[in-house]
Design a protein around this motif. Structure first.
Motif, PDB file in Angstrom:
ATOM      1  N   ALA A 410       0.830  -1.204   0.000  1.00  0.00           N
ATOM      2  CA  ALA A 410       0.000   0.000   0.000  1.00  0.00           C
ATOM      3  C   ALA A 410       0.866   1.255   0.000  1.00  0.00           C
ATOM      4  CB  ALA A 410      -0.929  -0.008   1.216  1.00  0.00           C
ATOM      5  N   SER A 411       1.953   1.218   0.772  1.00  0.00           N
ATOM      6  CA  SER A 411       2.867   2.362   0.827  1.00  0.00           C
ATOM      7  C   SER A 411       3.489   2.629  -0.538  1.00  0.00           C
ATOM      8  CB  SER A 411       3.958   2.095   1.872  1.00  0.00           C
ATOM      9  OG  SER A 411       4.919   3.123   1.877  1.00  0.00           O
ATOM     10  N   SER A 412       3.905   1.562  -1.211  1.00  0.00           N
ATOM     11  CA  SER A 412       4.522   1.711  -2.531  1.00  0.00           C
ATOM     12  C   SER A 412       3.533   2.326  -3.526  1.00  0.00           C
ATOM     13  CB  SER A 412       4.999   0.342  -3.019  1.00  0.00           C
ATOM     14  OG  SER A 412       5.545   0.427  -4.314  1.00  0.00           O
ATOM     15  N   SER A 413       2.294   1.837  -3.519  1.00  0.00           N
ATOM     16  CA  SER A 413       1.275   2.370  -4.430  1.00  0.00           C
ATOM     17  C   SER A 413       0.927   3.818  -4.084  1.00  0.00           C
ATOM     18  CB  SER A 413       0.015   1.507  -4.377  1.00  0.00           C
ATOM     19  OG  SER A 413       0.277   0.198  -4.833  1.00  0.00           O
ATOM     20  N   MET A 414       0.880   4.126  -2.795  1.00  0.00           N
ATOM     21  CA  MET A 414       0.551   5.492  -2.364  1.00  0.00           C
ATOM     22  C   MET A 414       1.645   6.467  -2.777  1.00  0.00           C
ATOM     23  SD  MET A 414      -2.027   6.919  -0.864  1.00  0.00           S
ATOM     24  CE  MET A 414      -1.976   8.558  -1.603  1.00  0.00           C
ATOM     25  N   ARG A 415       2.905   6.026  -2.693  1.00  0.00           N
ATOM     26  CA  ARG A 415       4.012   6.889  -3.113  1.00  0.00           C
ATOM     27  C   ARG A 415       3.938   7.167  -4.620  1.00  0.00           C
ATOM     28  NH1 ARG A 415       7.776   7.680   0.778  1.00  0.00           N
ATOM     29  NH2 ARG A 415       7.681   6.283   2.577  1.00  0.00           N
ATOM     30  N   ARG A 416       3.552   6.145  -5.394  1.00  0.00           N
ATOM     31  CA  ARG A 416       3.401   6.361  -6.839  1.00  0.00           C
ATOM     32  C   ARG A 416       2.288   7.357  -7.125  1.00  0.00           C
ATOM     33  NH1 ARG A 416       3.911   0.757  -7.239  1.00  0.00           N
ATOM     34  NH2 ARG A 416       1.681   0.564  -7.675  1.00  0.00           N
ATOM     35  N   ALA A 417       1.188   7.239  -6.374  1.00  0.00           N
ATOM     36  CA  ALA A 417       0.069   8.166  -6.568  1.00  0.00           C
ATOM     37  C   ALA A 417       0.489   9.593  -6.240  1.00  0.00           C
ATOM     38  CB  ALA A 417      -1.115   7.736  -5.701  1.00  0.00           C
ATOM     39  N   LEU A 418       1.198   9.768  -5.130  1.00  0.00           N
ATOM     40  CA  LEU A 418       1.654  11.105  -4.737  1.00  0.00           C
ATOM     41  C   LEU A 418       2.636  11.655  -5.765  1.00  0.00           C
ATOM     42  CD1 LEU A 418       1.819  13.431  -2.738  1.00  0.00           C
ATOM     43  CD2 LEU A 418       3.512  12.122  -1.435  1.00  0.00           C
ATOM     44  N   ASP A 419       3.531  10.803  -6.239  1.00  0.00           N
ATOM     45  CA  ASP A 419       4.483  11.233  -7.259  1.00  0.00           C
ATOM     46  C   ASP A 419       3.755  11.644  -8.536  1.00  0.00           C
ATOM     47  OD1 ASP A 419       7.360  11.436  -8.008  1.00  0.00           O
ATOM     48  OD2 ASP A 419       6.757   9.971  -9.539  1.00  0.00           O
ATOM     49  N   GLY A 420       2.682  10.906  -8.862  1.00  0.00           N
ATOM     50  CA  GLY A 420       1.890  11.257 -10.039  1.00  0.00           C
ATOM     51  C   GLY A 420       1.219  12.607  -9.897  1.00  0.00           C
ATOM     52  N   ILE A 421       0.739  12.921  -8.695  1.00  0.00           N
ATOM     53  CA  ILE A 421       0.119  14.222  -8.449  1.00  0.00           C
ATOM     54  C   ILE A 421       1.153  15.336  -8.563  1.00  0.00           C
ATOM     55  CG2 ILE A 421      -1.016  15.639  -6.682  1.00  0.00           C
ATOM     56  CD1 ILE A 421      -2.307  13.020  -5.638  1.00  0.00           C
ATOM     57  N   LEU A 422       2.332  15.096  -7.979  1.00  0.00           N
ATOM     58  CA  LEU A 422       3.396  16.112  -8.012  1.00  0.00           C
ATOM     59  C   LEU A 422       3.866  16.387  -9.440  1.00  0.00           C
ATOM     60  CD1 LEU A 422       5.518  14.944  -4.930  1.00  0.00           C
ATOM     61  CD2 LEU A 422       4.085  16.988  -5.078  1.00  0.00           C
ATOM     62  N   HIS A 423       3.817  15.361 -10.294  1.00  0.00           N
ATOM     63  CA  HIS A 423       4.294  15.524 -11.678  1.00  0.00           C
ATOM     64  C   HIS A 423       3.147  15.701 -12.669  1.00  0.00           C
ATOM     65  CE1 HIS A 423       7.908  13.811  -9.772  1.00  0.00           C
ATOM     66  NE2 HIS A 423       8.574  14.440 -10.720  1.00  0.00           N
ATOM     67  N   SER A 424       1.947  15.971 -12.148  1.00  0.00           N
ATOM     68  CA  SER A 424       0.762  16.273 -12.984  1.00  0.00           C
ATOM     69  C   SER A 424       0.474  15.183 -14.004  1.00  0.00           C
ATOM     70  CB  SER A 424       0.959  17.621 -13.706  1.00  0.00           C
ATOM     71  OG  SER A 424       1.128  18.654 -12.771  1.00  0.00           O
ATOM     72  N   LEU A 425       0.569  13.927 -13.572  1.00  0.00           N
ATOM     73  CA  LEU A 425       0.202  12.820 -14.452  1.00  0.00           C
ATOM     74  C   LEU A 425      -1.308  12.798 -14.639  1.00  0.00           C
ATOM     75  CD1 LEU A 425       2.462   9.850 -13.224  1.00  0.00           C
ATOM     76  CD2 LEU A 425       2.844  11.417 -15.142  1.00  0.00           C
ATOM     77  N   PRO A 426      -1.796  12.122 -15.699  1.00  0.00           N
ATOM     78  CA  PRO A 426      -3.249  12.036 -15.912  1.00  0.00           C
ATOM     79  C   PRO A 426      -3.967  11.438 -14.704  1.00  0.00           C
ATOM     80  CG  PRO A 426      -2.062  11.294 -17.852  1.00  0.00           C
ATOM     81  CD  PRO A 426      -1.028  11.489 -16.788  1.00  0.00           C
ATOM     82  N   GLY A 427      -5.158  11.952 -14.451  1.00  0.00           N
ATOM     83  CA  GLY A 427      -5.918  11.524 -13.277  1.00  0.00           C
ATOM     84  C   GLY A 427      -6.259  10.049 -13.261  1.00  0.00           C
ATOM     85  N   ASP A 428      -6.459   9.438 -14.460  1.00  0.00           N
ATOM     86  CA  ASP A 428      -6.832   8.024 -14.474  1.00  0.00           C
ATOM     87  C   ASP A 428      -5.677   7.146 -13.996  1.00  0.00           C
ATOM     88  OD1 ASP A 428      -5.367   8.730 -16.689  1.00  0.00           O
ATOM     89  OD2 ASP A 428      -6.380   7.322 -18.048  1.00  0.00           O
TER      90      ASP A 428
END
Length: 466
Positions: A410-428
């Protein structure tokens, strides 16, 4: 394990004055009633009622019993259940069990009562696993942690995180639904803040495994020192047992000697090690290597020395505690007894301590006479408090390896999600990582576990009757 059958088992340990036979399933009350003779029939009894009667077979009275009635869904398993309290004779208990099986009951498998409670929604999987920990608890600390988990401590924490994750996911999915509209449901800063707080909560639970595992399996204490400084004598004094061979001959201890005691409500796992010195003896060298390995894995290290003999240099992690102990206080020369916190160790030991930066304490004792041993015991308890933190009814600690693995995913997936937000990745893409976080956390509670094989593996180590 089929929940359509009616199961039975002895639920108490042998040797007691009273024994309990537990029956659960759709025919539990009817099948038990066929053997029970009392002032009223069990099938007519109200829920939570206790009836006195006899178990009779072919005119023979097997025993006088108390039958406690539970009706679905208000029982431990969520099914109709009966608990027969009888005398603790193994003959009586086995005879009642045989009669129930002859009437159509099935012998319960290990953990089947608790598995049915889980399958019937009476508890989630983390609470079910806590039942086994509660039964196995042998001291106040393990009991408190298991009781908190069984009462839903982990469940409530995960429910809070789940709500945050659902909020995050819904905001992202709303933005996707209205991507062509000039509508903003959540700015990136809000998403970052929610993601960071959720990750922090996951990390707090994950990092608690170190303390939780120490409480559940014992706080490891390695006794380290040069040969003949009294390590084996100290172990025997702490255990109040002649566990280790004591000899004036150097190199007597070749392998690790381990045993446990409870102090201050904590389980301590003491390890006596081979004396550390330069040697050409191959077997003794292997023992010394194991000593160093034991020190690396220990939560607390007792560095034992005596006057004129320094403690060996042992690498100590920042999360370990060291207790410098000057042994043979009964032989100390005049003027070397304790006069200050640092006067209890020899100069050679103190010069080593001053070059290292880690939590440490100093004391002197006599492992031979027991002088100063209470001070060491209290020091161990104090270090256990620091290691495990304050334990109360609201303390949530992870003690289960399965839970730790789920939190790491869960931590690994959450870090990817946060990194995606910081780098403005697509919402999907971000939403997919958040769904993975939800899935990993759900496995802790059991909502994502569907196969009988996985559930069977979880419950197989339960005792029969629970």
């Amino acid at each position: 394990m089929s929940s359509s059958s009616t199961i039975c088992a002895i639920s108490t340990a042998q040797g007691g004055a009273i024994g309990i036979v537990r029956v659960s399933g759709p025919q539990a009350i009817q099948l038990t009633d066929s053997l029970f003779k009392g002032c009223r029939r069990l099938v007519d009894a109200e829920p939570y009622s206790v009836l006195f009667g006899r178990i009779i077979h072919d005119g023979e009275v097997i025993d006088e019993v108390l039958a406690t009635i539970f009706r679905a869904p208000h029982s431990y398993t969520g099914e109709d259940s009966v608990e027969l309290s009888c005398h603790g004779s193994s003959y009586i208990l086995q005879r009642i069990l045989s009669l129930l099986i002859s009437q159509g009951c099935t012998m319960a498998q290990p953990g089947e009562f608790t598995q049915r409670a889980f399958l019937n929604g009476k508890m989630d999987l983390s609470q079910a696993e806590a039942v086994a920990d509660l039964i196995a608890s042998s001291n106040a600390a393990t009991h408190r942690v298991a009781m908190n988990q069984m009462r839903g401590g982990i469940t409530h924490r995960l429910a809070e995180m789940r709500q945050q994750l659902l909020t995050l996911t819904s905001l992202l999915e709303l933005e996707l639904d209205f991507s062509e509209e000039d509508v903003e449901f959540a700015d990136r800063q809000q998403l970052q803040d929610l993601s960071r707080s959720t990750l922090d909560e996951i990390e707090k639970l994950r990092s608690s495994f170190s303390s939780g595992n120490a409480i559940k399996n014992g706080i490891h204490v390695a006794i380290i020192g040069a040969p003949n400084v009294g390590k084996s004598t100290l172990l025997n004094q702490l255990l109040q047992d002649d566990k280790a061979i004591v000899s004036d001959i150097q190199g007597t201890t070749r392998d690790l000697i381990e045993d446990t005691i409870t102090l201050g409500g904590y389980l301590f796992r003491f390890i006596d090690t081979a004396g550390i010195r330069h040697t050409s003896d191959v077997i003794e060298r292997l023992g010394i290597e194991r000593s160093i390995q034991a020190a690396e894995k220990a939560h607390i290290i007792i560095l034992l020395s005596e006057e004129g003999v320094s403690s060996p240099t042992v690498p100590i992690r920042p999360d370990q505690f060291a207790i410098h102990v000057l042994n043979k206080a009964d032989r100390l020369t005049s003027g070397t007894e304790n006069t200050s916190p640092h006067a209890s160790a020899s100069e050679s030991t103190l010069s080593l301590v001053s070059t290292l930066d880690y939590p440490t304490s100093h004391l002197s004792l006599s492992a031979l006479t027991g002088q100063g041993l209470d001070t060491l015991r209290q020091s161990l308890i104090d270090h256990a408090h620091l290691l495990c933190g304050e334990l109360n009814e609201d303390t949530v600690l992870i003690t289960n390896q399965r839970h730790l693995e789920a939190l790491e995913l869960a931590s690994s997936s959450m870090r990817r999600a946060l990194d995606g937000i910081l780098h403005s990745l697509p919402g999907d893409l971000i939403a997919e990582d958040l769904r993975l976080v939800l899935s990993h956390l759900s496995t802790i509670l059991g909502s994502e576990i569907t196969t009988d094989e996985v559930l069977g593996n979880i419950f197989k180590n339960f005792c029969i009757g629970k």
